[in-house]
Design an enzyme around this catalytic site. Structure first.
Site, PDB file in Angstrom:
ATOM      1  N   GLY A 116       9.368  37.904 -42.989  1.00 23.44           N
ATOM      2  CA  GLY A 116      10.366  36.829 -42.945  1.00 23.44           C
ATOM      3  C   GLY A 116       9.693  35.477 -43.035  1.00 23.44           C
ATOM      4  O   GLY A 116       9.337  34.997 -44.116  1.00 23.44           O
ATOM      5  N   GLY A 117       9.474  34.843 -41.890  1.00 22.39           N
ATOM      6  CA  GLY A 117       8.956  33.467 -41.823  1.00 22.39           C
ATOM      7  C   GLY A 117       7.751  33.206 -42.720  1.00 22.39           C
ATOM      8  O   GLY A 117       7.706  32.199 -43.434  1.00 22.39           O
ATOM      9  N   SER A 170       7.161  39.403 -37.411  1.00 19.57           N
ATOM     10  CA  SER A 170       6.048  38.472 -37.212  1.00 19.57           C
ATOM     11  C   SER A 170       4.763  38.910 -37.902  1.00 19.57           C
ATOM     12  O   SER A 170       3.664  38.769 -37.340  1.00 19.57           O
ATOM     13  CB  SER A 170       5.822  38.232 -35.706  1.00 19.57           C
ATOM     14  OG  SER A 170       6.983  37.646 -35.134  1.00 19.57           O
ATOM     15  N   GLY A 222      10.826  37.050 -35.998  1.00 17.03           N
ATOM     16  CA  GLY A 222      10.907  35.600 -35.841  1.00 17.03           C
ATOM     17  C   GLY A 222      10.437  35.094 -34.492  1.00 17.03           C
ATOM     18  O   GLY A 222      10.677  33.942 -34.133  1.00 17.03           O
ATOM     19  N   HIS A 231      19.664  44.829 -42.197  1.00 19.46           N
ATOM     20  CA  HIS A 231      18.761  43.970 -41.418  1.00 19.46           C
ATOM     21  C   HIS A 231      19.390  43.708 -40.041  1.00 19.46           C
ATOM     22  O   HIS A 231      20.611  43.590 -39.918  1.00 19.46           O
ATOM     23  CB  HIS A 231      18.535  42.656 -42.172  1.00 19.46           C
ATOM     24  CG  HIS A 231      17.429  41.835 -41.594  1.00 19.46           C
ATOM     25  ND1 HIS A 231      17.609  41.044 -40.476  1.00 19.46           N
ATOM     26  CD2 HIS A 231      16.133  41.694 -41.953  1.00 19.46           C
ATOM     27  CE1 HIS A 231      16.448  40.456 -40.195  1.00 19.46           C
ATOM     28  NE2 HIS A 231      15.546  40.831 -41.067  1.00 19.46           N
ATOM     29  N   GLU A 261      11.711  47.547 -38.023  1.00 23.16           N
ATOM     30  CA  GLU A 261      11.655  46.158 -37.573  1.00 23.16           C
ATOM     31  C   GLU A 261      12.151  46.065 -36.132  1.00 23.16           C
ATOM     32  O   GLU A 261      13.351  45.969 -35.886  1.00 23.16           O
ATOM     33  CB  GLU A 261      12.560  45.297 -38.458  1.00 23.16           C
ATOM     34  CG  GLU A 261      12.136  45.249 -39.899  1.00 23.16           C
ATOM     35  CD  GLU A 261      12.496  43.914 -40.535  1.00 23.16           C
ATOM     36  OE1 GLU A 261      11.594  43.256 -41.053  1.00 23.16           O
ATOM     37  OE2 GLU A 261      13.665  43.521 -40.474  1.00 23.16           O
ATOM     38  N   ASN A 295      11.417  38.371 -47.238  1.00 21.63           N
ATOM     39  CA  ASN A 295      12.838  38.137 -46.972  1.00 21.63           C
ATOM     40  C   ASN A 295      13.016  36.642 -46.710  1.00 21.63           C
ATOM     41  O   ASN A 295      12.656  36.150 -45.642  1.00 21.63           O
ATOM     42  CB  ASN A 295      13.250  38.963 -45.737  1.00 21.63           C
ATOM     43  CG  ASN A 295      14.659  38.652 -45.275  1.00 21.63           C
ATOM     44  OD1 ASN A 295      15.431  37.990 -45.971  1.00 21.63           O
ATOM     45  ND2 ASN A 295      14.996  39.129 -44.076  1.00 21.63           N
ATOM     46  N   TRP A 296      13.561  35.944 -47.697  1.00 17.11           N
ATOM     47  CA  TRP A 296      13.675  34.483 -47.597  1.00 17.11           C
ATOM     48  C   TRP A 296      14.860  34.050 -46.746  1.00 17.11           C
ATOM     49  O   TRP A 296      15.061  32.846 -46.531  1.00 17.11           O
ATOM     50  CB  TRP A 296      13.778  33.867 -48.994  1.00 17.11           C
ATOM     51  CG  TRP A 296      12.538  34.011 -49.832  1.00 17.11           C
ATOM     52  CD1 TRP A 296      11.389  34.699 -49.514  1.00 17.11           C
ATOM     53  CD2 TRP A 296      12.312  33.457 -51.142  1.00 17.11           C
ATOM     54  NE1 TRP A 296      10.474  34.613 -50.541  1.00 17.11           N
ATOM     55  CE2 TRP A 296      11.014  33.853 -51.562  1.00 17.11           C
ATOM     56  CE3 TRP A 296      13.079  32.673 -52.005  1.00 17.11           C
ATOM     57  CZ2 TRP A 296      10.481  33.480 -52.796  1.00 17.11           C
ATOM     58  CZ3 TRP A 296      12.538  32.312 -53.232  1.00 17.11           C
ATOM     59  CH2 TRP A 296      11.253  32.712 -53.615  1.00 17.11           C
ATOM     60  N   LYS A 297      15.654  35.002 -46.319  1.00 19.01           N
ATOM     61  CA  LYS A 297      16.831  34.721 -45.462  1.00 19.01           C
ATOM     62  C   LYS A 297      17.670  33.586 -46.053  1.00 19.01           C
ATOM     63  O   LYS A 297      17.778  33.466 -47.262  1.00 19.01           O
ATOM     64  CB  LYS A 297      16.382  34.402 -44.030  1.00 19.01           C
ATOM     65  CG  LYS A 297      15.434  35.467 -43.476  1.00 19.01           C
ATOM     66  CD  LYS A 297      15.288  35.402 -42.001  1.00 19.01           C
ATOM     67  CE  LYS A 297      14.240  36.413 -41.543  1.00 19.01           C
ATOM     68  NZ  LYS A 297      14.281  36.670 -40.135  1.00 19.01           N
ATOM     69  N   GLU A 311      19.651  41.139 -38.358  1.00 19.45           N
ATOM     70  CA  GLU A 311      20.501  39.931 -38.282  1.00 19.45           C
ATOM     71  C   GLU A 311      21.899  40.236 -38.801  1.00 19.45           C
ATOM     72  O   GLU A 311      22.884  39.670 -38.314  1.00 19.45           O
ATOM     73  CB  GLU A 311      19.835  38.783 -39.065  1.00 19.45           C
ATOM     74  CG  GLU A 311      18.636  38.239 -38.295  1.00 19.45           C
ATOM     75  CD  GLU A 311      17.552  37.617 -39.151  1.00 19.45           C
ATOM     76  OE1 GLU A 311      17.791  37.343 -40.340  1.00 19.45           O
ATOM     77  OE2 GLU A 311      16.443  37.419 -38.625  1.00 19.45           O
TER      78      GLU A 311
HETATM   79  C1  PEP Z   1      12.498  39.756 -41.120  1.00 14.50           C
HETATM   80  O1  PEP Z   1      13.328  38.874 -41.186  1.00 14.50           O
HETATM   81  O2  PEP Z   1      12.723  40.862 -41.658  1.00 14.50           O
HETATM   82  C2  PEP Z   1      11.257  39.491 -40.408  1.00 14.50           C
HETATM   83  C3  PEP Z   1      10.438  40.474 -40.191  1.00 14.50           C
HETATM   84  O3  PEP Z   1      11.054  38.186 -39.992  1.00 14.50           O
HETATM   85  P1  PEP Z   1       9.675  37.570 -39.395  1.00 14.50           P
HETATM   86  O4  PEP Z   1       8.566  38.025 -40.324  1.00 14.50           O
HETATM   87  O5  PEP Z   1       9.895  36.103 -39.437  1.00 14.50           O
HETATM   88  O6  PEP Z   1       9.513  38.116 -38.036  1.00 14.50           O
END
Ligand code: PEP
Length: 251
Positions: free
Chosen positions: A234-235, A213, A173, A95, A167, A9-11, A97
């Site tokens: 994500g990150g 994470s 994050g 998601h 999640e 997920n490049w957000k 967010e």
């Molecule tokens: C996400 O945005 O779905 C996510 C899991 O982010 P991260 O891996 O950065 O925690």
């Protein structure tokens, strides 16, 4: 045996040059890698550019959201058909967010899942509790409520095309992933919910991803759990090396 699925997920990161570079790097490092399904989910603005890079590879394209109408006067929104037109096969829906900053609810998420399935897009539906909810001992209650609302009115056939991402919001994050046991507890509950509401067959087929994470160093331990079928990243999906190492460590 469910094939692992690793989705990045490049957000709201990456301009077109950066996105092409990232997608090209991932493609180059994962040539003929078929042990996991790998999905890249960039921003709407670079879906086409990324599709052009990966369309001759086994990498698949996903979007990060959609609107439920086919077309119309909905300024700023993107329809399921438009995503298909860009080459998307998957779409992340609900998601945390989007729930937090854009006030998405289980009801709107339900409409989005339906709209995705109607055009043959595979939804990756996110659920998960906040830290406050976990500390109040409400994790399972919260997930159950989300699953009930998100999948109201769906049948077995619909569910066979769905992926669920657990999640925990407190792990996204933050660098603080759920332990493998915490993840497995939630995933096991989700699979049992699917058995009860749909069928054992759906529960055996549906992939439940963990997100929060995920890093090259923790993916193996998470995937060792029986009900963890992959990851939503994500990150660590924003750099070629960390994302590729996660995919390679997923087998
Ligand atoms: C996400 O945005 O779905 C996510 C899991 O982010 P991260 O891996 O950065 O925690």
């Amino acid at each position: 045996m469910r094939k692992p699925l690793i989705a990045g997920n490049w957000k709201m990161y990456k301009t077109s040059d950066q996105a092409v570079k990232l997608a090209s790097g991932i493609k180059g490092s994962l040539k003929s890698f078929e042990t996991a399904d790998v999905v890249l989910c960039p921003a709407f603005t670079v879906l086409n550019a990324v599709y052009n890079v990966i369309s001759d590879s086994s990498l698949q394209l996903g979007a990060q959201d959609l609107f439920w109408e086919k077309e119309g006067a909905f300024t700023g929104e993107v329809s399921p058909i438009m995503l298909k037109d860009c080459g998307c096969e998957y779409v992340i829906i609900g998601h945390s967010e989007r729930r937090k900053y854009f006030h998405e609810t289980d009801e709107t998420i339900n409409k989005k899942i339906k709209a995705a399935l109607d055009v043959g897009l595979k939804p990756i539906v996110c659920v998960g509790e906040t830290l406050e909810e976990r500390e109040a001992g409400k994790t399972i209650e919260v997930i159950k409520h989300q699953l009930t609302g998100c999948f109201a009115g769906f049948n077995i056939e619909d569910m066979l095309n769905v992926t669920i991402a657990y999640e925990p919001v407190w792990a996204i994050g933050t660098g603080k992933n759920a332990t493998a046991l915490q993840a497995e507890e939630a995933h096991r509950f989700i699979r049992t919910f699917i058995v009860e509401k749909f069928s054992q067959g759906v529960a055996n087929t549906i992939r439940i991803l963990y997100g929060g994470s995920v890093k090259p160093a923790n993916i193996k331990e998470l995937l060792n759990e029986k009900d963890v079928d992959g990851a939503l990243v994500g990150g660590a999906s924003l750099e070629v090396s960390s994302f590729v190492d996660i995919v390679k460590n997923s087998i």
